[in-house]
Each structure stands twice: as C-alpha cells, then as structure tokens.
Design a protein around this motif. Structure first.
Motif, PDB file in Angstrom:
ATOM      1  N   THR A 138       0.853  -1.189   0.000  1.00  0.00           N
ATOM      2  CA  THR A 138       0.000   0.000   0.000  1.00  0.00           C
ATOM      3  C   THR A 138       0.888   1.239   0.000  1.00  0.00           C
ATOM      4  O   THR A 138       1.904   1.271   0.693  1.00  0.00           O
ATOM      5  N   THR A 139       0.493   2.229  -0.776  1.00  0.00           N
ATOM      6  CA  THR A 139       1.320   3.438  -0.883  1.00  0.00           C
ATOM      7  C   THR A 139       0.460   4.690  -1.002  1.00  0.00           C
ATOM      8  O   THR A 139      -0.669   4.627  -1.499  1.00  0.00           O
ATOM      9  N   ASN A 140       1.049   5.819  -0.569  1.00  0.00           N
ATOM     10  CA  ASN A 140       0.354   7.090  -0.798  1.00  0.00           C
ATOM     11  C   ASN A 140       0.619   7.584  -2.225  1.00  0.00           C
ATOM     12  O   ASN A 140       0.027   8.568  -2.663  1.00  0.00           O
ATOM     13  N   GLY A 141       1.559   6.954  -2.926  1.00  0.00           N
ATOM     14  CA  GLY A 141       1.774   7.229  -4.348  1.00  0.00           C
ATOM     15  C   GLY A 141       2.457   8.550  -4.643  1.00  0.00           C
ATOM     16  O   GLY A 141       2.543   8.937  -5.815  1.00  0.00           O
ATOM     17  N   THR A 142       2.993   9.216  -3.632  1.00  0.00           N
ATOM     18  CA  THR A 142       3.596  10.526  -3.902  1.00  0.00           C
ATOM     19  C   THR A 142       5.103  10.443  -4.106  1.00  0.00           C
ATOM     20  O   THR A 142       5.729  11.401  -4.550  1.00  0.00           O
ATOM     21  N   ASN A 143       5.691   9.297  -3.753  1.00  0.00           N
ATOM     22  CA  ASN A 143       7.146   9.160  -3.862  1.00  0.00           C
ATOM     23  C   ASN A 143       7.474   8.510  -5.211  1.00  0.00           C
ATOM     24  O   ASN A 143       7.785   9.177  -6.181  1.00  0.00           O
ATOM     25  N   VAL A 144       7.354   7.208  -5.264  1.00  0.00           N
ATOM     26  CA  VAL A 144       7.549   6.481  -6.522  1.00  0.00           C
ATOM     27  C   VAL A 144       6.638   5.272  -6.394  1.00  0.00           C
ATOM     28  O   VAL A 144       6.398   4.791  -5.280  1.00  0.00           O
ATOM     29  N   ILE A 145       6.071   4.794  -7.499  1.00  0.00           N
ATOM     30  CA  ILE A 145       5.258   3.575  -7.404  1.00  0.00           C
ATOM     31  C   ILE A 145       5.992   2.486  -8.178  1.00  0.00           C
ATOM     32  O   ILE A 145       6.121   2.577  -9.403  1.00  0.00           O
ATOM     33  N   TYR A 146       6.507   1.509  -7.458  1.00  0.00           N
ATOM     34  CA  TYR A 146       7.201   0.391  -8.111  1.00  0.00           C
ATOM     35  C   TYR A 146       6.163  -0.576  -8.671  1.00  0.00           C
ATOM     36  O   TYR A 146       5.191  -0.900  -7.992  1.00  0.00           O
TER      37      TYR A 146
ATOM     38  N   ASP B 103       6.775  -3.732  -9.488  1.00  0.00           N
ATOM     39  CA  ASP B 103       7.249  -5.116  -9.382  1.00  0.00           C
ATOM     40  C   ASP B 103       6.264  -6.070  -8.702  1.00  0.00           C
ATOM     41  O   ASP B 103       6.345  -7.279  -8.891  1.00  0.00           O
ATOM     42  N   SER B 104       5.356  -5.535  -7.888  1.00  0.00           N
ATOM     43  CA  SER B 104       4.490  -6.424  -7.102  1.00  0.00           C
ATOM     44  C   SER B 104       3.280  -6.862  -7.922  1.00  0.00           C
ATOM     45  O   SER B 104       2.982  -6.294  -8.977  1.00  0.00           O
ATOM     46  N   ASP B 105       2.555  -7.859  -7.404  1.00  0.00           N
ATOM     47  CA  ASP B 105       1.359  -8.369  -8.095  1.00  0.00           C
ATOM     48  C   ASP B 105       0.168  -7.444  -7.902  1.00  0.00           C
ATOM     49  O   ASP B 105      -0.710  -7.359  -8.758  1.00  0.00           O
ATOM     50  N   VAL B 106       0.112  -6.809  -6.737  1.00  0.00           N
ATOM     51  CA  VAL B 106      -1.003  -5.919  -6.401  1.00  0.00           C
ATOM     52  C   VAL B 106      -0.419  -4.613  -5.872  1.00  0.00           C
ATOM     53  O   VAL B 106       0.581  -4.627  -5.152  1.00  0.00           O
ATOM     54  N   ILE B 107      -1.054  -3.509  -6.214  1.00  0.00           N
ATOM     55  CA  ILE B 107      -0.662  -2.212  -5.631  1.00  0.00           C
ATOM     56  C   ILE B 107      -1.934  -1.548  -5.126  1.00  0.00           C
ATOM     57  O   ILE B 107      -2.906  -1.394  -5.873  1.00  0.00           O
ATOM     58  N   SER B 108      -1.912  -1.210  -3.852  1.00  0.00           N
ATOM     59  CA  SER B 108      -3.053  -0.500  -3.267  1.00  0.00           C
ATOM     60  C   SER B 108      -2.644   0.954  -3.072  1.00  0.00           C
ATOM     61  O   SER B 108      -1.672   1.238  -2.364  1.00  0.00           O
ATOM     62  N   ILE B 109      -3.357   1.861  -3.757  1.00  0.00           N
ATOM     63  CA  ILE B 109      -3.008   3.277  -3.583  1.00  0.00           C
ATOM     64  C   ILE B 109      -4.099   3.940  -2.727  1.00  0.00           C
ATOM     65  O   ILE B 109      -5.278   3.631  -2.875  1.00  0.00           O
ATOM     66  N   SER B 110      -3.672   4.792  -1.835  1.00  0.00           N
ATOM     67  CA  SER B 110      -4.634   5.444  -0.950  1.00  0.00           C
ATOM     68  C   SER B 110      -5.245   6.650  -1.650  1.00  0.00           C
ATOM     69  O   SER B 110      -4.523   7.524  -2.150  1.00  0.00           O
ATOM     70  N   LEU B 111      -6.564   6.667  -1.689  1.00  0.00           N
ATOM     71  CA  LEU B 111      -7.291   7.771  -2.332  1.00  0.00           C
ATOM     72  C   LEU B 111      -8.419   8.158  -1.379  1.00  0.00           C
ATOM     73  O   LEU B 111      -9.349   7.384  -1.168  1.00  0.00           O
ATOM     74  N   ASP B 112      -8.310   9.335  -0.790  1.00  0.00           N
ATOM     75  CA  ASP B 112      -9.280   9.712   0.240  1.00  0.00           C
ATOM     76  C   ASP B 112     -10.242  10.799  -0.216  1.00  0.00           C
ATOM     77  O   ASP B 112     -10.954  11.386   0.606  1.00  0.00           O
ATOM     78  N   GLY B 113     -10.259  11.062  -1.520  1.00  0.00           N
ATOM     79  CA  GLY B 113     -11.216  12.043  -2.016  1.00  0.00           C
ATOM     80  C   GLY B 113     -10.832  12.511  -3.401  1.00  0.00           C
ATOM     81  O   GLY B 113      -9.791  12.110  -3.928  1.00  0.00           O
ATOM     82  N   PRO B 114     -11.682  13.357  -4.004  1.00  0.00           N
ATOM     83  CA  PRO B 114     -11.255  14.093  -5.190  1.00  0.00           C
ATOM     84  C   PRO B 114     -10.177  15.097  -4.759  1.00  0.00           C
ATOM     85  O   PRO B 114      -9.926  15.231  -3.552  1.00  0.00           O
ATOM     86  N   ARG B 115      -9.561  15.796  -5.699  1.00  0.00           N
ATOM     87  CA  ARG B 115      -8.361  16.579  -5.395  1.00  0.00           C
ATOM     88  C   ARG B 115      -8.469  17.428  -4.121  1.00  0.00           C
ATOM     89  O   ARG B 115      -7.633  17.351  -3.222  1.00  0.00           O
TER      90      ARG B 115
END
Ligand SMILES: C[S@@+](CC[C@H](N)C(=O)[O-])C[C@H]1O[C@@H](n2cnc3c(N)ncnc32)[C@H](O)[C@@H]1O
Length: 308
Positions: A115-123, A125-137
């Motif tokens: 799981t990532t906040n996606g603001t650094n880098v999104i690798y 390599d993994s099978d699943v990536i969970s990105i945190s999205l807590d709203g529209p912009r």
C-alpha cells in the motif's frame, strides 16, 4: 492481464479454506509493516495517531525482513503485503522495496503487494498495488496535504500495471465526497476498483457516528448498483455496520509483523478499544471468506490471489 491462478496455488487455497472450516486456523496473509517513516501527515493516520506508543526500531532491516517473511511463510501465509509508514521510502543500504518484493517471491509467496500514498515512486514489481485515495483533489489534499493528489495521479500515469486498486478511508472530512471519489477512481484508467473503509480511531475527531456510517453504506450500495467499481461485496458493506467485530474477526487468517519484530494476529490493534470501532473492510471480507460466502471468495480472489 492478471494470470489465472495455477493448479498448485488453487489447491493450496482450497486446502487452507477447508482446514479453516475444520478448525485448522493458519494465517493466509502476512502483512509486514516494514517502517513507520512517512513523508505525509494524514489527518486520520492510525500510525501517527499512536506515534507516542510506536516501539523502536522504526524500520526492519533487509536481513530481518527476510527472516520475518520466512516466518510468515512457515506459518502458512502465501499472500504478502508490505505496509508502513510509507513502504516506498524503505531502504537498507542499496536495497529498496523492490528487493523485498523479490525476496518474498523467492521464498514462495504466491502474491506480493503493498500500500502506498503514491507521492514518492510507485514500483510496478508487485502483483497488487493499493493506492490510498481519500477524495477528489480538494478533499484528498485537505486530508493528506497540498499537492498529494496531483503527485499521485502523475505517478499513476507512468504505470501500466494490471492490478492497482484504490483504498479509501471514510471519515468526517470526506463523508460527503464518496460519490465524487468513486467517480474519480472509475474515471482513472489505471485504477481497477476502490475499496471503502471507515476510519478506525484513533484519531477520534474524524470518527463517524453509526448513523453517518449507515448513510454511507446506503450510498455505497447505490453506487455499486449503478455499476461503479466498488470492490467491497454487498454483504461485507452491510457488515461494516457491525462496529464491534471482535466475535466475527478471523484474526488468525492475517498475521502482522511490526518493525520491532513483534507478531500480531488480525491487526496490531486487536484487543484495544479501537477494535470495538473497527472500520477495516478486509476483516469483513476475510470473515465472509471463511464463512464460505461465494461472492467474497470470488471477488477477493480476483484481486488478491493471482500473480501478476
Ligand atoms: C497506514 S497507511 C500506510 C501506507 C501509505 N503510507 C499510505 O498512505 O497508503 C495504509 C492504509 O491505512 C489507512 N489508514 C491509516 N489510518 C487509518 C485509520 N485510522 N483507520 C483506517 N484506515 C487507516 C491509510 O489511509 C492507508 O490506505
């Protein structure tokens, strides 16, 4: 496209499930909090909320992380998830998150994700990536910090990964933005669907009342009917309204490792006051899976049981 599960993996999952029905309670998922460091200070963060209580050290070394992966594997887990902190910030010498993902695969995990906040880098390599999205912009930025939404979207645009989903935590500050968030996830070609959770306090100032949760579950059910890609099953959504999930929580299915190498089952908050206000959707899905609910088994397998 995600590959089909192999015969060997299918047999393992089926034996795990049957074993659970007949009382053999083994972990299937190993969630490793590899660090507590983060580049954001999100309003609802349970790690920040427990900042005074976090044990030292605040990060696993590469060698210890490998030992802990092996420990989880020996316990029976075949799905490995990295959490933090912010997992993409994890480094040990020349090693980064990609080396941990590779080590997990080498040990034999069927599925590795993070799981990532996606603001650094999104690798990728993994099978699943969970990105945190807590709203529209506007709402996401008010919860996670100015500019975080655009950074996440710019990083997503660089990817061609087949299994990225969004994880939303509903709280006071975004309870009126559910539809807009689900629409944003649906409109993004990189995001396959969105999982909805309620905040598990602390912090308490963002906690939702039961009436607010009921209204949100109704809205989520309506959005699902309209065809939006909400990944929570209908029954799991309804069970989000059982706030004290202690009796139904199949805590043994999910092992947790913290940076101090302590081991927990269910979640590190099990047995605390937070447990009585559990908002984690995964717990409902695990519970429905072990109770043999076909929708939960089918839908969660699609997301979490397949290798890339
Ligand atoms: C602790 S974060 C770590 C990963 C990464 N830093 C991120 O922001 O996605 C993992 C997930 O837990 C969620 N989370 C954090 N605090 C929570 C809380 N109090 N209740 C429910 N979910 C929470 C976050 O929104 C995020 O989706």
């Amino acid at each position: 496209m995600a590959k089909l599960v192999s015969a060997g993996q299918f047999t393992y999952y089926a034996r795990w499930w049957l074993g659970s029905v007949f009382g053999r309670k083994n972990a299937l998922v190993n969630t490793m909090m590899i660090n507590f460091q983060c580049n954001l200070k999100c309003k609802h963060c349970s790690v920040q909320g427990n900042a005074d209580l976090l044990p030292e050290p605040h990060q696993l070394s590469y060698d210890i992380a490998k030992e802990e992966m092996q420990w989880g594997f020996d316990e029976g887990a075949r799905v490995l998830f990295f959490e933090g902190g912010e997992p993409t910030l994890w480094k040990d010498g020349d090693k980064d998150l990609r080396d941990l993902i590779k080590a997990g695969r080498d040990i034999g995990y069927f599925v590795v994700g993070y799981t990532t906040n996606g603001t650094n880098v999104i690798y990728e390599d993994s099978d699943v990536i969970s990105i945190s999205l807590d709203g529209p912009r506007d709402v996401h930025d008010s919860i996670r910090g100015a500019g975080t939404y655009d950074k996440l979207m710019a990083n997503l645009d660089k990817l061609s990964h087949p299994n990225i989903f969004a994880n939303m935590v509903l709280m006071k500050d975004n309870k009126d933005a559910l539809r807009r968030t689900v629409e944003a996830a649906a409109a993004n070609k990189h995001i396959r669907g969105i999982m909805l959770n309620f905040i598990t306090p602390p912090p308490h100032d963002q906690a939702l009342s039961l009436d607010e949760k009921k209204a949100l579950v109704d809205e989520a059910l309506m959005l699902k009917k309209e065809g939006y890609p909400i990944l929570n099953g209908t029954k799991a959504l309804k069970e989000m309204l059982i706030e004290d999930y202690t009796e139904l929580c199949p805590y043994w299915a999910s092992a947790f490792v913290l940076p101090d190498c302590s081991h927990h089952y269910g979640c590190p908050m099990r047995g605390t006051e937070s447990c009585k206000e559990c908002g984690f959707t995964a717990v409902r899905e695990y519970s429905l899976i072990v109770r043999g609910n076909p929708t939960a088994i089918r839908e969660m397998s699609k997301r979490f049981a397949y290798s890339k």
